[in-house]
Enzyme design. Sequence first.
Site, PDB file in Angstrom:
ATOM      1  N   PHE A  28       8.237  -7.003   6.916  1.00  0.00           N
ATOM      2  CA  PHE A  28       9.175  -6.531   5.900  1.00  0.00           C
ATOM      3  C   PHE A  28       9.758  -5.177   6.304  1.00  0.00           C
ATOM      4  O   PHE A  28       9.033  -4.301   6.794  1.00  0.00           O
ATOM      5  CB  PHE A  28       8.472  -6.306   4.554  1.00  0.00           C
ATOM      6  CG  PHE A  28       7.821  -7.504   3.954  1.00  0.00           C
ATOM      7  CD1 PHE A  28       8.524  -8.361   3.112  1.00  0.00           C
ATOM      8  CD2 PHE A  28       6.479  -7.776   4.194  1.00  0.00           C
ATOM      9  CE1 PHE A  28       7.903  -9.458   2.530  1.00  0.00           C
ATOM     10  CE2 PHE A  28       5.845  -8.865   3.610  1.00  0.00           C
ATOM     11  CZ  PHE A  28       6.566  -9.712   2.779  1.00  0.00           C
ATOM     12  N   ASP A  29      11.042  -5.012   6.052  1.00  0.00           N
ATOM     13  CA  ASP A  29      11.618  -3.675   6.032  1.00  0.00           C
ATOM     14  C   ASP A  29      11.135  -2.989   4.758  1.00  0.00           C
ATOM     15  O   ASP A  29      10.631  -3.635   3.826  1.00  0.00           O
ATOM     16  CB  ASP A  29      13.149  -3.793   6.061  1.00  0.00           C
ATOM     17  CG  ASP A  29      13.836  -2.446   6.059  1.00  0.00           C
ATOM     18  OD1 ASP A  29      13.266  -1.470   6.591  1.00  0.00           O
ATOM     19  OD2 ASP A  29      14.951  -2.360   5.519  1.00  0.00           O
ATOM     20  N   GLY A  30      11.311  -1.661   4.696  1.00  0.00           N
ATOM     21  CA  GLY A  30      10.851  -0.929   3.525  1.00  0.00           C
ATOM     22  C   GLY A  30      11.926  -0.718   2.483  1.00  0.00           C
ATOM     23  O   GLY A  30      11.987  -1.429   1.466  1.00  0.00           O
TER      24      GLY A  30
END
Length: 315
Positions: A162-164
């Site tokens: 996941f990106d943040g």
Amino acid sequence: MPATLDHQLVVAISSRALFDFEEENQLFEARDDRAYMQLQLERVELPAKPGVAFSLVNKLLSFNRVPPSPSVEVVILSRNDPVSGMRVFRSARHYGMPIQRGVFTRGESPWRYLRPLNAHLFLSTNEADVRSALGAGVPAARVFPHSARASDAHPNEVRIAFDGDAVLFSDEAEQVFQRAGLDAFQAHEVDRAGIPLAAGPFKPLLDALKLLQEKASSGMRIRTALVTARSAPAHERAIRTLMEWDIEIDEAMFLGGLPKGAFLREFEPDFFFDDQTGHIENASAHVPSGHVASGVTNLKAMLAVPPLPTVPDTA
């Protein structure tokens, strides 16, 4: 008693995200849906090849190996027609995927059926459907159909990256970056290091994965990674936010703007979620990838580009 999907992780997925229907979809994009239906009917006995999200879905379904109650429900939610849906179900059966439920809308948007499903994730190749799902509060991503397929090196792990900001977290910090630049972003995050970020669109999925992992006894595990353009000192707020949520991430990559694709290639996820198309385009050469059309970056992009005529696809 009526059937229920309570206490299950519910994944809604389009047929084109699960299986490789790119050749057939060319007919649909030409607005010749009857030719498309005929071709799918002619190929009904021919199992479709696995698509971009096949590995993710197949591994998640492995959590159902241990009775009595299933832990994961996968539902086909597709712009396909019901006739073509026969091939989808037969292809799933060919690969031993216990998928029983599906909604086929023949070109109409199916996203509204996410609400009665209480879906935790929606994967589709149709951008409009994904945006509608996100607007309704459902974690959703537009699958890049030409993404690399997942590695088979980790058969007992569901690996998700996941990106943040604007994915797991809100886009609060990204708004500062877009408005005032990197130095202001870093200062903003250092000043607020002890204040948890608000939840982003994929926080509900993270919670559901945590519950799935806790009750699982199937031999399948979940391994997650945070892959973000953040770097020290802005890393601390992200870590503290996850701690506040009581969420454990297995790996964290604070890349400070380095291209993500090469790092994701080494992590070998079954799927990667990011809100920026540039990151997805870089990553999709290496791993299955999906664009999360949320946050200020996507809003600016949408406002800057004149809308194109809508072309239906089989999603």
